[in-house]
Write an enzyme that holds these catalytic residues in place. Structure first.
Site, short mmCIF file in Angstrom:
data_model
loop_
_atom_site.label_atom_id
_atom_site.label_comp_id
_atom_site.label_asym_id
_atom_site.label_seq_id
_atom_site.Cartn_x
_atom_site.Cartn_y
_atom_site.Cartn_z
N ASP A 72 92.20 11.91 57.88
CA ASP A 72 92.17 12.94 58.92
C ASP A 72 92.88 12.50 60.20
O ASP A 72 93.25 11.33 60.34
CB ASP A 72 90.72 13.35 59.24
CG ASP A 72 89.77 12.14 59.32
OD1 ASP A 72 90.27 11.01 59.50
OD2 ASP A 72 88.55 12.33 59.22
N ASP A 141 75.74 13.36 60.44
CA ASP A 141 75.31 14.66 59.86
C ASP A 141 75.73 14.80 58.40
O ASP A 141 75.65 15.88 57.82
CB ASP A 141 75.90 15.81 60.68
CG ASP A 141 77.44 15.78 60.73
OD1 ASP A 141 78.05 14.88 60.12
OD2 ASP A 141 78.03 16.66 61.39
N HIS A 143 78.84 14.30 57.22
CA HIS A 143 80.23 14.73 56.98
C HIS A 143 81.05 13.59 56.37
O HIS A 143 80.77 12.41 56.60
CB HIS A 143 80.88 15.31 58.24
CG HIS A 143 81.28 14.35 59.31
ND1 HIS A 143 80.72 14.34 60.56
CD2 HIS A 143 82.23 13.37 59.34
CE1 HIS A 143 81.29 13.41 61.31
NE2 HIS A 143 82.21 12.80 60.59
N GLU A 148 82.75 18.98 57.95
CA GLU A 148 81.44 19.10 58.60
C GLU A 148 80.46 19.82 57.68
O GLU A 148 80.87 20.42 56.68
CB GLU A 148 81.61 19.89 59.90
CG GLU A 148 82.49 19.20 60.94
CD GLU A 148 81.81 18.00 61.60
OE1 GLU A 148 80.80 17.49 61.06
OE2 GLU A 148 82.30 17.56 62.66
C1 GLP Z 1 84.70 10.37 62.11
C2 GLP Z 1 85.66 10.33 60.94
C3 GLP Z 1 84.94 10.06 59.65
C4 GLP Z 1 84.02 8.87 59.80
C5 GLP Z 1 82.99 9.18 60.85
C6 GLP Z 1 81.99 8.05 61.05
O1 GLP Z 1 84.11 11.61 62.27
N1 GLP Z 1 86.41 11.52 60.80
O2 GLP Z 1 85.90 9.82 58.63
O3 GLP Z 1 83.40 8.59 58.57
O4 GLP Z 1 83.67 9.39 62.07
O5 GLP Z 1 82.52 7.09 61.90
P1 GLP Z 1 81.88 5.67 62.19
O6 GLP Z 1 82.26 4.83 61.04
O7 GLP Z 1 82.51 5.23 63.46
O8 GLP Z 1 80.42 5.88 62.29
#
Ligand code: GLP
Length: 262
Positions: A72, A141, A143, A148
């Site tokens: 993404d 959440d 995702h 989402e």
């Molecule tokens: C973002 C990314 C996700 C990732 C999530 C959790 O929203 N788009 O791909 O898994 O954050 O991030 P973290 O690993 O910093 O908790």
């Protein structure tokens, strides 16, 4: 679904990096048939990137014939922006390894034509014969990528509006100011993730415990996008002791027991 439980995030990172290295080597990739790796950003995979860099420096692995597709990118951020996922990937991984820049695919958050950008991304993945191994993190959440809650399980690469909880979680990278966090992102879909031959989702820390409980113990539901992994033939969840805090004891015993017998 396979669930690997490790003590802490370091142990999770070592396991995941080792698994990626093993998978690349096993595939014996070539220029004609490269290994296709799906990659995430966020704080969770940082340790994996560090380990993979070490493996590369110690000549245990080469990325010469590896193609990567990132999951993404924020809408409106340029590759030079320190908060863009382009910047994150170059600074934390790509600049340290021998990957051919032509083999790096990341969605363009500055595109004027979102639909075309997303369609072209899907086409590029298909042209390589699909993703061999997709690595992802998970949002608090549930995702995955930026899919989402209530995203369609059949979704493909597209533009998504971020949930308020995601904007709040990610504001730590934007001086803790939610008004600085982009409200939209381009993201591969849940369908895109599920088409990958193998999927690994990593979760570390207690703030992922509810998402991990819903993913593993609740029936599949679009309220928790990661729960779709229950239907993947080769889905692996790698989590630490913090992230399993809300799993029931029998579930924990089952997965720890299974892995110990391997
Ligand atoms: C973002 C990314 C996700 C990732 C999530 C959790 O929203 N788009 O791909 O898994 O954050 O991030 P973290 O690993 O910093 O908790």
């Amino acid at each position: 679904m396979r669930v690997i439980i490790k003590n802490d995030s370091n142990d999770c990172s070592t396991w995941v990096a080792g698994y990626i290295a093993y998978s690349i080597k096993k595939a014996k990739p070539s220029a004609k048939k490269p290994f296709v790796l799906g990659l995430p950003t966020g704080s969770t995979p940082l340790g994996v990137y560090k380990e993979l860099i070490k493996l590369y420096q110690n000549k245990k692995i080469s990325f010469e014939h590896v193609v990567t597709f990132n999951m993404d990118e924020y809408v409106g951020l340029s590759p030079e922006d320190k908060n863009s996922y382009h910047y994150f990937m170059h600074e934390n991984f790509f600049k340290f390894i021998n990957i051919n820049p032509k083999n790096i695919y990341i969605l363009n958050g500055l595109t004027k034509d979102y639909a075309k950008e997303c369609e072209d991304y899907e086409k590029a993945i298909k042209a390589y014969g699909g993703i061999d191994l997709m690595l992802g993190g998970i949002g608090s959440d549930g995702h995955i990528a930026f899919n989402e809650p209530f995203s369609s399980f059949a979704s493909r690469t597209r533009i998504k509006t971020l949930a308020p909880s995601t904007i709040k979680d990610n504001s730590r990278f934007f001086d803790n100011d939610i008004s600085k966090v982009p409200t939209q992102a381009l993201t591969i879909g849940i369908g895109t993730i599920m088409d990958s031959k193998e999927v690994i989702i990593m979760a570390t820390g207690e703030n992922k415990a509810e998402a991990i409980r819903a993913t593993i113990e609740e029936p599949i539901n679009h309220k928790c996008p990661a729960s779709i992994l229950q239907t993947h033939r080769y889905g692996i969840i790698v989590c630490d002791e913090g992230a399993i805090k809300k799993l029931s004891s029998p579930t924990i015993q089952y997965f720890k027991g299974t892995e110990n017998r391997l």
